[in-house]
Design a protein around this motif. Structure first.
Motif: not given
Length: 455
Positions: A237-243
């Motif tokens: 989820e954290v990586a997705w938010v960064k994208e």
């Protein structure tokens, strides 16, 4: 108006003020008295001191039990009540496979009311007297929840989930509809009776920048409403938010940009934060909702209790049902203890109780009404019994109580080691450990009929 004076006799434990050291700054009356009039607490003291001041009061004798403030569950999902204990997935798969299809049922108002009644009964049976809960995307789910809580004069906080992308079309709203419907619900419910509203974007991935901006406008317009959402629950989820938000320095900065990090902002999970995010939570007065059983169930990660304490971030325990596996806040403290023990920073029982009573009440500016047993607060309290089941009874008799008669007669004992009792119930207790739940002075859970049946 009913002015009947009721005096509850029991061992009594609470935290009258804010503290960074709950194991030091508690009040415990081994043989105490709690006076209630018109749904509020009038006085609290040793029974021998308080009874002569109220000699005509009706005395309710709970000797051998422990009275504590009603529990505050700071993050859970009302529409997920029926999907508790669904076989494991991780967060994003959990949402797609279980959560979204279940939440579609809440387009039906009758279904909303049906689940609302079950949901409240689960809370009450487990001693929770205030909850900060997500509804569904449907406005009627909020109406149903507030209606049911209002019938009990229960302090309750909820809000319509907002999400306009990365979810099924049948659950999508828009930036404008989310703002309009949330505004309407605030006008209808916020501050009416004991109801309080929470602006509720599910989490950054399911809200477009336009939607977060529209909700941020409401947050500025209504500075006393709550804001509830998810923050850094899962590494993917954290990586997705960064994208999705590449120009922001971190996950929390997304919410900050849209004016959603402030007092009465409650961020669920907070498992993968950096030092800047911890510092920002602390400076803003926002709250980190620690959801231990859910974090374990979904394999999301371990809450960094030491970083939260070092940065003086307000911590609130939460069940996070339905990914959480129990409505019982004591059992959730038990899971929190195990997580903190793994990190060589064990949460003691006083801290656990504080994080579900006075701690969040202070962080939410509600401690004049809930979270404690101070005179003037609502009489929201729980009666805990150490004799809830055979194992609990075996564990406590001779370890936690002293008797003036026989050890099997709970009405003739006092709870001298409240910390030990709370800890044991967090490991081996269940809803039977909650003998009675009172909301605004009215008993909402019936005591066990045969307390000593296991004698």
């Amino acid at each position: 108006m009913n002015t009947k004076v009721v005096l509850y006799r029991a061992s009594i434990l609470h935290f009258p003020e804010a503290t960074d050291v709950p194991s030091r700054d508690y009040v415990h009356f081994v043989d105490g008295g709690l006076v209630v009039v018109n749904g509020k607490i009038l006085a609290l003291d040793e029974y021998a001191v308080i009874f002569p001041k109220h000699p005509t009061a009706e005395v309710v004798d709970y000797r051998g039990r422990l009275i504590v403030p009603g529990f505050l569950d700071s993050h859970l999902h009302f529409p997920q009540t029926e999907m508790i204990a669904k076989y494991g997935e991780q967060l994003l798969e959990w949402l797609e496979n279980y959560t979204f299809p279940t939440e579609d049922k809440f387009k039906d108002m009758n279904y909303c009311r049906y689940i609302a009644q079950i949901f409240l009964r689960q809370l009450i049976d487990n001693g929770t007297t205030t909850a900060l809960t997500f509804a569904s995307v449907h406005s009627q789910s909020v109406d149903a929840m507030f209606e049911a809580a209002s019938q009990l004069n229960m302090a309750f906080i909820t809000g319509k989930v907002c999400m306009d992308r990365h979810c099924p079309t049948y659950l999508q709203d828009t930036a404008s509809s989310a703002q309009r419907q949330s505004d309407d619900l605030i006008q209808r419910w916020h501050g009416k009776g004991r109801n309080l509203y929470a602006l509720t974007p599910r989490f950054a991935p399911t809200s477009s920048p336009e939607q977060l901006a529209s909700l941020g406008e409401l947050a500025q317009q209504y500075p006393d409403v709550f804001i509830q959402t998810h923050l850094s629950e899962n590494a993917h989820e954290v990586a997705w938010v960064k994208e999705l938000y590449p120009t922001h320095t971190n996950y929390l900065d997304v919410y900050e940009h849209f004016n959603m990090v402030r007092k009465r902002s409650v961020f669920g999970h907070c498992l993968h934060l950096n030092n800047d995010e911890w510092a920002q939570l602390s400076e803003s007065g926002a709250v980190s909702a620690f959801c231990p059983s859910s974090n374990l169930f979904l394999g999301s990660g371990l809450f960094d209790i030491q970083s939260a304490k070092e940065h003086k971030v307000s911590i609130a325990l939460a069940s996070d049902v339905g990914a959480g596996t129990s409505f019982n806040m004591l059992r959730n403290y038990g899971d929190a203890y195990k997580i903190s023990q793994l990190q060589q920073s064990p949460i003691n029982p006083y801290e656990g109780l504080y994080y579900m009573t006075q701690g969040p009440a202070i962080a939410y500016d509600l401690s004049d009404n809930i979270g404690n047993l101070n005179p003037g607060s609502y009489a929201d309290f729980v009666v805990l019994t150490p004799l809830a089941n055979e194992l609990s009874k075996l564990r406590h008799l001779g370890a936690n109580t002293t008797s003036t008669a026989t050890s099997n007669n709970a009405d003739q004992t006092t709870v001298e080691n409240a910390s030990d009792m709370i800890f044991a119930l967090s490991m081996i207790g269940d809803d039977r450990a909650v003998e009675a739940t009172y909301i605004a002075g009215k008993q909402q859970k019936t005591p066990m009929e045969n307390l000593n049946a296991l004698a």
